[in-house]
Design a protein around this motif. Sequence first.
Motif, mmCIF file in Angstrom:
data_model
loop_
_atom_site.group_PDB
_atom_site.id
_atom_site.type_symbol
_atom_site.label_atom_id
_atom_site.label_comp_id
_atom_site.label_asym_id
_atom_site.label_seq_id
_atom_site.Cartn_x
_atom_site.Cartn_y
_atom_site.Cartn_z
ATOM 1 N N VAL A 158 -37.400 -13.340 28.397
ATOM 2 C CA VAL A 158 -37.542 -14.544 29.465
ATOM 3 C C VAL A 158 -36.249 -15.568 28.975
ATOM 4 O O VAL A 158 -36.335 -16.296 28.257
ATOM 5 C CB VAL A 158 -38.867 -14.903 29.411
ATOM 6 N N TRP A 159 -35.432 -15.584 30.064
ATOM 7 C CA TRP A 159 -34.141 -16.700 29.863
ATOM 8 C C TRP A 159 -34.612 -17.931 30.173
ATOM 9 O O TRP A 159 -35.599 -17.923 31.334
ATOM 10 C CB TRP A 159 -33.249 -16.056 30.651
ATOM 11 N N GLY A 160 -34.295 -18.964 29.798
ATOM 12 C CA GLY A 160 -34.428 -20.299 30.328
ATOM 13 C C GLY A 160 -35.560 -20.924 29.437
ATOM 14 O O GLY A 160 -35.663 -22.069 29.614
ATOM 15 N N ILE A 161 -35.965 -20.326 28.481
ATOM 16 C CA ILE A 161 -37.040 -20.851 27.474
ATOM 17 C C ILE A 161 -36.431 -20.853 26.055
ATOM 18 O O ILE A 161 -35.552 -20.053 25.686
ATOM 19 C CB ILE A 161 -38.368 -20.205 27.744
ATOM 20 N N THR A 162 -37.029 -21.759 25.213
ATOM 21 C CA THR A 162 -36.275 -22.145 23.761
ATOM 22 C C THR A 162 -37.616 -22.236 22.970
ATOM 23 O O THR A 162 -38.658 -22.066 23.174
ATOM 24 C CB THR A 162 -35.425 -23.207 23.978
ATOM 25 N N GLU A 163 -36.974 -22.382 21.612
ATOM 26 C CA GLU A 163 -37.938 -22.664 20.404
ATOM 27 C C GLU A 163 -38.868 -23.864 20.852
ATOM 28 O O GLU A 163 -38.588 -24.550 21.784
ATOM 29 C CB GLU A 163 -36.948 -23.211 19.391
ATOM 30 N N ASN A 164 -39.962 -23.719 20.275
ATOM 31 C CA ASN A 164 -41.049 -24.678 20.306
ATOM 32 C C ASN A 164 -41.808 -24.459 21.694
ATOM 33 O O ASN A 164 -42.517 -25.238 22.270
ATOM 34 C CB ASN A 164 -40.552 -26.104 20.116
ATOM 35 N N GLN A 165 -41.533 -23.480 22.515
ATOM 36 C CA GLN A 165 -42.203 -23.421 23.908
ATOM 37 C C GLN A 165 -43.368 -22.789 23.544
ATOM 38 O O GLN A 165 -43.757 -21.995 22.809
ATOM 39 C CB GLN A 165 -41.439 -22.089 24.650
ATOM 40 N N LEU A 207 -49.678 -22.612 16.073
ATOM 41 C CA LEU A 207 -50.384 -22.648 16.826
ATOM 42 C C LEU A 207 -50.451 -24.187 17.134
ATOM 43 O O LEU A 207 -50.243 -25.280 16.398
ATOM 44 C CB LEU A 207 -51.853 -22.320 16.625
ATOM 45 N N SER A 208 -50.662 -24.773 18.567
ATOM 46 C CA SER A 208 -50.794 -26.104 18.895
ATOM 47 C C SER A 208 -51.746 -26.868 18.465
ATOM 48 O O SER A 208 -51.676 -27.949 18.277
ATOM 49 C CB SER A 208 -50.710 -26.092 20.417
ATOM 50 N N GLU A 209 -52.916 -26.413 17.968
ATOM 51 C CA GLU A 209 -54.136 -26.864 17.369
ATOM 52 C C GLU A 209 -54.822 -25.953 16.565
ATOM 53 O O GLU A 209 -54.929 -24.720 16.762
ATOM 54 C CB GLU A 209 -54.879 -27.604 18.305
ATOM 55 N N LYS A 210 -55.793 -26.659 15.959
ATOM 56 C CA LYS A 210 -57.028 -25.632 15.355
ATOM 57 C C LYS A 210 -57.911 -25.055 16.268
ATOM 58 O O LYS A 210 -58.414 -25.810 17.272
ATOM 59 C CB LYS A 210 -57.582 -26.553 14.223
ATOM 60 N N LEU A 211 -58.249 -23.865 16.024
ATOM 61 C CA LEU A 211 -59.305 -23.226 16.875
ATOM 62 C C LEU A 211 -60.498 -23.808 16.738
ATOM 63 O O LEU A 211 -60.943 -23.946 15.396
ATOM 64 C CB LEU A 211 -59.161 -21.650 16.833
ATOM 65 N N VAL A 212 -61.410 -24.329 17.867
ATOM 66 C CA VAL A 212 -62.720 -24.659 17.885
ATOM 67 C C VAL A 212 -63.436 -23.829 18.708
ATOM 68 O O VAL A 212 -63.018 -23.824 19.953
ATOM 69 C CB VAL A 212 -62.964 -26.117 18.193
ATOM 70 N N TRP A 213 -64.708 -23.501 18.358
ATOM 71 C CA TRP A 213 -65.358 -22.568 19.130
ATOM 72 C C TRP A 213 -65.815 -23.314 20.205
ATOM 73 O O TRP A 213 -66.371 -24.369 20.238
ATOM 74 C CB TRP A 213 -66.556 -22.116 18.179
ATOM 75 N N ILE A 266 -47.061 -21.271 19.885
ATOM 76 C CA ILE A 266 -45.582 -21.637 19.863
ATOM 77 C C ILE A 266 -44.643 -20.761 19.337
ATOM 78 O O ILE A 266 -44.484 -20.327 18.231
ATOM 79 C CB ILE A 266 -45.563 -23.077 19.026
ATOM 80 N N VAL A 267 -43.454 -20.625 20.260
ATOM 81 C CA VAL A 267 -42.183 -20.004 19.907
ATOM 82 C C VAL A 267 -41.640 -20.721 18.587
ATOM 83 O O VAL A 267 -41.475 -21.939 18.628
ATOM 84 C CB VAL A 267 -41.307 -19.878 20.971
ATOM 85 N N LYS A 268 -41.682 -19.862 17.350
ATOM 86 C CA LYS A 268 -41.110 -20.599 16.375
ATOM 87 C C LYS A 268 -40.274 -19.727 15.474
ATOM 88 O O LYS A 268 -40.805 -18.484 15.052
ATOM 89 C CB LYS A 268 -42.157 -21.069 15.459
ATOM 90 N N THR A 269 -39.010 -19.924 15.317
ATOM 91 C CA THR A 269 -38.246 -19.211 14.315
ATOM 92 C C THR A 269 -38.335 -19.707 12.650
ATOM 93 O O THR A 269 -37.906 -20.858 12.563
ATOM 94 C CB THR A 269 -36.662 -19.101 14.645
ATOM 95 N N VAL A 270 -38.891 -19.034 11.750
ATOM 96 C CA VAL A 270 -39.035 -19.342 10.631
ATOM 97 C C VAL A 270 -38.215 -18.613 9.446
ATOM 98 O O VAL A 270 -38.114 -17.454 9.662
ATOM 99 C CB VAL A 270 -40.629 -19.314 10.125
ATOM 100 N N ALA A 271 -37.433 -19.209 8.923
ATOM 101 C CA ALA A 271 -36.499 -18.707 7.801
ATOM 102 C C ALA A 271 -36.960 -19.142 6.433
ATOM 103 O O ALA A 271 -37.467 -20.035 6.133
ATOM 104 C CB ALA A 271 -35.121 -18.960 8.188
ATOM 105 N N PRO A 272 -36.502 -18.271 5.607
ATOM 106 C CA PRO A 272 -37.029 -18.711 4.076
ATOM 107 C C PRO A 272 -36.011 -20.037 3.798
ATOM 108 O O PRO A 272 -35.042 -20.176 4.450
ATOM 109 C CB PRO A 272 -36.274 -17.330 3.354
#
Length: 674
Positions: free
Chosen positions: A64-71, A103-109, A135-141
């Motif tokens: 998908v073009w047009g979206i970025t990190e943290n989407q 994730l945007s928040e903690k899962l609550v049942w 959340i789109v997240k690029t994680v590097a060492p």
Amino acid sequence: MDTYTVNHGQPFPLGASVTDKGVNFAVTSEDATELLLCLFDEQDNEIERLPFIAKERGIWHMEVWGITENQRYGLRAKGPFDPSQQQLFNEHKLLIDPYAKALSEKLVWHADQAALTVEGDPHLTDSAYCVPKSIVKTVAPTSQRPARVKVKPSHRAIYELHVKGFSQQLPIDEALKGTYLGVISDPGIAHLRALGITTIQLMPCFSFANERHLQELNLKNYWGYNPISFFAVETSYAHQDAIAEFQAMVDGLRHAGFEVILDVVYNHTAESELNQSSVCYRGLDNAHYYRHADGEYLNYTGCGNCFDTYHSASIRLVCDSMRYWVEVMGVDGFRFDLGVDMGRTDHDFSPKAPLLQAILQDPILNNSCLVMEPWDIGPDGYQVGQFPRGFLECNDQYRDTIRRFWRGDEGLTPVFATRLMGSRDYFHKGRRSALHSVNYITYHDGYTLNDLVSYHRRHNLANMENNRDGHGDNISQNFGQEGPTDNADIQSKRLNQQLCFIATLLLSQGTPHFLGGDELSHSQQGNNNAYCQDNEITWLSWQESSAQNALQEAISSLMTIRKAYPILAEVYLEDDPLYQHLEPDHIEWLNQFSQPMSEHDWAESERDYLALTLTSADLSNRLWLVFYREDHPLNVPLPSNASTLDVLYQTPGMSIEKDTLVCEYRGVLLAKLV
């Protein structure tokens, strides 16, 4: 579709990956007829719903073009709804990406997360409002990560640590208490270093959820053995940025000289029973992600579901997760909760199961420290000693035998000796070193060491299950009074018993494991199942006491001795083909007269004294180990050919007077014979 440009993209890597023009999404769902990508704004409003346009080998993908990190995003899956066939596709349920790094928040049942109603029909309420967004997240060492600490196997000693419990009451900045960064605070590191242990075993740090029944009781899942993601870091232990702070914790522990392993739960998820949450795996491909037979879930974990680690998608998911935590997050290995599920094929356990073999052939994972909890509650779920080489295994046989011996149970002499020598009835000669046996007296699921000598019965009322939960037989003793006491004699006996346990553990063949807090004389007030107690029952107390000082000094001294004399951890037995290329060491078992043990001695049901000598192959060291569990005085002559001796360690009741060992009461002694 007018706002975003979409093309086929790539099926790998799975999850969300930032590209030059946008983000590539790849998600496994073999039986779905359509998969939808839902995009959300910062206020969690759904702003777009895009159908995936490509599918191959069960993997849906598109760029998908047009979206970025943290989407922020989620998934919806369309397909057959047939609970009898374990198919629960329901497009009204928003789903977490199994490969989401945040994730945007903690899962609550919430009841609206269910895929089906009580009557078994599709649940039609949209669940987007009560499901965390991926959340789109690029994680590097980290760029300056310290090199992995290479621990010599015979030196390894594991310390089990709960991030919050360890740091919540440390004398540190308030903002760091209960956090990843709190663990590596100056007081935290100084304490761990002083013990001499080599390996930190972190209790679960995957993003996890509270069980529904705990939520209804206003309790929390404290231990964390209820994951919803195998990639996302638990945010409740973070000050600000969970990913960066977890990495900083691992780097800090490495810099301080520790190996770091992570307790992981790949056997079940927080989606629980079939009629509870459908927030990830259940909605994407329930029939493939969870074990089932004859239209029913197989609950080999006791947690509502059982992850199907025999399916190729699950094998890939677990291995990808493990590589992520090693290569990106920095850990040096894993401890696997209820690991028999990882070794099941269709239903039965096999050491040749695909997931176990996949881990062992992987050049990255195979080089990590792998510790298995070798049981679950399914059929043939007890598999101690049956895992392939490459996995260390938690040895509950050791725990129970050592507890029974020091409690004074009868008829234990041969089995006690077997446990001291690495449980060769389970870790057989010629196949595995004694170091594969992870020996422990206490673990998180049970009494602390203090409570083991202070309580006769469990006291779990705080768990609000009418004291029915937790082990009923703890092989414990209270020395005459249940719980805390001001009686100095009882306090002295309890401390001595703890010292005997510690000495036995560190003088046994195998890999020792400590429960964090035992060295602080931590008590859980008799609660032996404190999984839902996020309070001072489980938070370690750092108030200094004479008992704490004695316990810490014992661990530190014995760890130094153990490293100086590797024969204490791994003896090269003459009749073990595993060591046929080496000169053998020599063992001799001795009775209370310092004479070789006879058949009658071994068969004596009430034997309270047992000793042995360990002589290294090059004759440079001859060590005398003594275990005495009675509280009546006993005088023992020195072993033959020992004109003098150097006492390396002794508990308070042991002393040497001229050529005699004086045992005033129960205790342990280690001496070097000359």
